[in-house]
Design an enzyme around this catalytic site. Structure first.
Site, mmCIF file in Angstrom:
data_model
loop_
_atom_site.group_PDB
_atom_site.id
_atom_site.type_symbol
_atom_site.label_atom_id
_atom_site.label_comp_id
_atom_site.label_asym_id
_atom_site.label_seq_id
_atom_site.Cartn_x
_atom_site.Cartn_y
_atom_site.Cartn_z
ATOM 1 N N HIS A 174 1.816 10.628 5.423
ATOM 2 C CA HIS A 174 1.391 11.918 4.882
ATOM 3 C C HIS A 174 0.225 11.739 3.936
ATOM 4 O O HIS A 174 0.132 10.720 3.225
ATOM 5 C CB HIS A 174 2.546 12.636 4.189
ATOM 6 C CG HIS A 174 3.133 11.920 3.007
ATOM 7 N ND1 HIS A 174 2.679 12.119 1.726
ATOM 8 C CD2 HIS A 174 4.146 11.028 2.903
ATOM 9 C CE1 HIS A 174 3.384 11.376 0.876
ATOM 10 N NE2 HIS A 174 4.287 10.708 1.570
ATOM 11 N N ASP B 70 -0.505 14.474 1.909
ATOM 12 C CA ASP B 70 -0.249 15.368 0.778
ATOM 13 C C ASP B 70 0.346 14.569 -0.374
ATOM 14 O O ASP B 70 1.033 13.557 -0.167
ATOM 15 C CB ASP B 70 0.642 16.534 1.168
ATOM 16 C CG ASP B 70 2.035 16.126 1.623
ATOM 17 O OD1 ASP B 70 2.136 15.194 2.449
ATOM 18 O OD2 ASP B 70 3.024 16.727 1.159
ATOM 19 N N ASP C 31 1.597 6.407 -2.728
ATOM 20 C CA ASP C 31 2.469 7.346 -1.999
ATOM 21 C C ASP C 31 1.667 8.515 -1.457
ATOM 22 O O ASP C 31 1.570 9.539 -2.110
ATOM 23 C CB ASP C 31 3.576 7.841 -2.937
ATOM 24 C CG ASP C 31 4.629 8.656 -2.228
ATOM 25 O OD1 ASP C 31 4.661 8.630 -0.987
ATOM 26 O OD2 ASP C 31 5.421 9.329 -2.913
ATOM 27 N N GLU D 75 4.912 16.515 3.562
ATOM 28 C CA GLU D 75 6.055 15.640 3.295
ATOM 29 C C GLU D 75 6.583 15.838 1.881
ATOM 30 O O GLU D 75 7.794 15.812 1.653
ATOM 31 C CB GLU D 75 5.667 14.169 3.506
ATOM 32 C CG GLU D 75 6.842 13.229 3.664
ATOM 33 C CD GLU D 75 7.405 12.687 2.347
ATOM 34 O OE1 GLU D 75 8.507 12.104 2.358
ATOM 35 O OE2 GLU D 75 6.726 12.841 1.297
ATOM 36 N N GLU D 76 5.684 16.041 0.937
ATOM 37 C CA GLU D 76 6.105 16.208 -0.458
ATOM 38 C C GLU D 76 6.580 17.628 -0.744
ATOM 39 O O GLU D 76 7.072 17.905 -1.833
ATOM 40 C CB GLU D 76 4.949 15.854 -1.407
ATOM 41 C CG GLU D 76 4.440 14.427 -1.305
ATOM 42 C CD GLU D 76 5.399 13.390 -1.875
ATOM 43 O OE1 GLU D 76 6.531 13.770 -2.237
ATOM 44 O OE2 GLU D 76 5.023 12.214 -1.952
ATOM 45 N N GLU E 157 5.919 4.629 4.147
ATOM 46 C CA GLU E 157 6.438 4.921 2.801
ATOM 47 C C GLU E 157 6.401 3.657 1.930
ATOM 48 O O GLU E 157 6.593 2.542 2.423
ATOM 49 C CB GLU E 157 7.865 5.441 2.890
ATOM 50 C CG GLU E 157 7.987 6.875 3.356
ATOM 51 C CD GLU E 157 7.432 7.879 2.368
ATOM 52 O OE1 GLU E 157 7.319 7.559 1.178
ATOM 53 O OE2 GLU E 157 7.107 9.003 2.795
ATOM 54 N N HIS F 137 4.537 8.923 -8.018
ATOM 55 C CA HIS F 137 4.810 10.189 -8.716
ATOM 56 C C HIS F 137 4.619 10.061 -10.226
ATOM 57 O O HIS F 137 5.001 10.969 -10.969
ATOM 58 C CB HIS F 137 6.217 10.710 -8.412
ATOM 59 C CG HIS F 137 6.405 11.151 -6.999
ATOM 60 N ND1 HIS F 137 7.325 12.113 -6.644
ATOM 61 C CD2 HIS F 137 5.810 10.790 -5.834
ATOM 62 C CE1 HIS F 137 7.295 12.317 -5.335
ATOM 63 N NE2 HIS F 137 6.373 11.522 -4.823
#
Length: 387
Positions: free
Chosen positions: A72, A74, A105, A138-139, A167, A356
């Site tokens: 992903h 995003d 990520d 995805e997020e 991931e 994150h």
């Protein structure tokens, strides 16, 4: 690796693609893959009450075996900009690291497997099909992303034989962990009805709090299983308890709670829901009251059994990094929960220590080694014909 993945990753980070905004990241990746000979499809999906999401599917080759890399572009919001050492979408380098939201990520993996795939195509070292499934959802709610791309792939003859999700799985050093499965996730909203009343006259009311408290105690102490060879024991965690009562002299008429069960392959959603409903029924018999449940199945538990496919990945990691990876099923959910319904899937990517977080980053040396691992997997895959 012939091509350095760093420039592509810098370009991707400079696109502020906070879910569900593509912000040019898919445009950048599509241009790169088209130049390498991939056929690209942009897939925009919609659903009621959710934002439209732009996705990318790219493939080269028509024969098997077909290996897919999924990821992903995003990212989560960066948080307070003043807390970052440099602007979060500036792709800032310092002390051997590349800083930026999405560096780990998971734009780092996307850049690494895109350059690895392009190099393999250029070298002519792969005889089969390579594809990339890239989502922008995805997020977020994960409704208009990977799940719908997979359905489109099936309708159009693009289901892969195996898939690797990029991931960030590594815990302490690159290559120390791959995910060969994930726990399932069930979320419960629970309510027990009572009757409001004055605290001085409890016999004229029906207090739901003791009923809920007893159920919480029962479920929190319940032993679901002992785990198995690949999974830890199933766990249950309460996350909220609320009666919506600001007054100290009023017995509430309703009490609510939320909890989540993370479960292994010893259970199914149906068996777990039955356990919870049985516990509610027993409390109703003992104390009265009426329990109601709303359940959301977030993901099913799954495992990709170790075999030739897992072996190809383990060998590639060890050859490139010197690390023998641990096989794990820990952590939360990922888009692998959708992919496992179509083909065997595992997850491997960079360190997850800063994901994150403010100052998210990836070691530039790790990024290059990651691309080397993906290239080694591609080169070995067709020859090994994994089961």
């Amino acid at each position: 690796m012939d091509t350095d993945p760093l420039p592509l990753l810098e370009d991707l980070i400079r696109c502020p693609s906070v879910t569900p905004t593509e912000a040019g990241a898919l445009d950048c990746l599509e241009a790169y893959l088209r130049s390498a000979g991939f056929h690209c499809e942009r897939l925009v999906f919609s659903d009621k009450g959710t934002p439209d999401v732009d996705n990318l599917f790219a493939r080269i080759g028509k024969s098997g075996p077909h290996l897919c890399f999924a990821g992903h572009i995003d990212v989560v919001p960066p948080g307070r900009l003043e807390d970052w050492a440099a602007p979060p979408f500036a792709a800032f380098q310092a002390d051997g690291f590349l800083y930026g939201r999405g560096a780990a990520d998971m734009k780092g993996s996307v850049a690494a497997f895109a350059t690895a795939a392009a190099d393999a195509v250029k070298a002519g070292s792969f005889t089969g099909s390579l594809s990339l499934l890239i989502t922008g959802d995805e997020e977020g709610p994960a409704i208009n992303g990977t799940a719908k791309v997979l359905a489109w792939m099936k309708e159009n003859g693009h289901v892969p034989d195996h898939c690797i999700v990029g991931e960030p799985t590594s815990a302490e050093k690159l290559g120390d962990t791959i995910k060969i499965g994930r726990r399932g996730s069930l979320s419960f909203d629970l309510a027990v009805a009572g009757m409001q009343g004055h605290v001085a006259y409890p016999h004229k009311a029906d207090n739901p709090i003791p009923k809920l408290a007893r159920l919480i105690d029962r479920l929190a102490a319940y032993k679901f299983d002992d785990g198995n060879d690949h999974f830890d024991p199933t766990t249950l965690a309460f996350t909220t308890i609320d009666v919506g009562n600001p007054a100290g002299n009023v017995i509430p008429g309703r009490a609510q709670a939320r909890f989540n069960i993370r479960y292994n392959t010893e259970h199914t959603p149906d068996t777990l829901i039955a356990i919870v409903r049985d516990a509610c029924a027993r409390i109703e018999e003992e104390l009265g009251g009426t329990f109601t449940l709303d359940v959301v199945n977030g993901a099913d538990a799954f495992i990709t059994e170790p075999g030739a496919f897992v072996g190809v990945v383990l060998d590639a990691i060890e050859a490139e990094t010197g690390v023998h990876a641990k096989l794990s099923t820990s952590g939360g959910t990922s888009d692998a929960r959708f992919i496992k319904d179509y083909c065997p899937v595992l997850e491997f990517g960079p360190l997850n220590t800063t994901i994150h977080q403010v100052n998210e980053r990836i070691a530039i040396a790790d990024l290059r080694h990651l691309a080397g691992v993906y290239r080694a997997i591609i080169d070995a895959y067709a020859g090994r014909k994994p089961a």
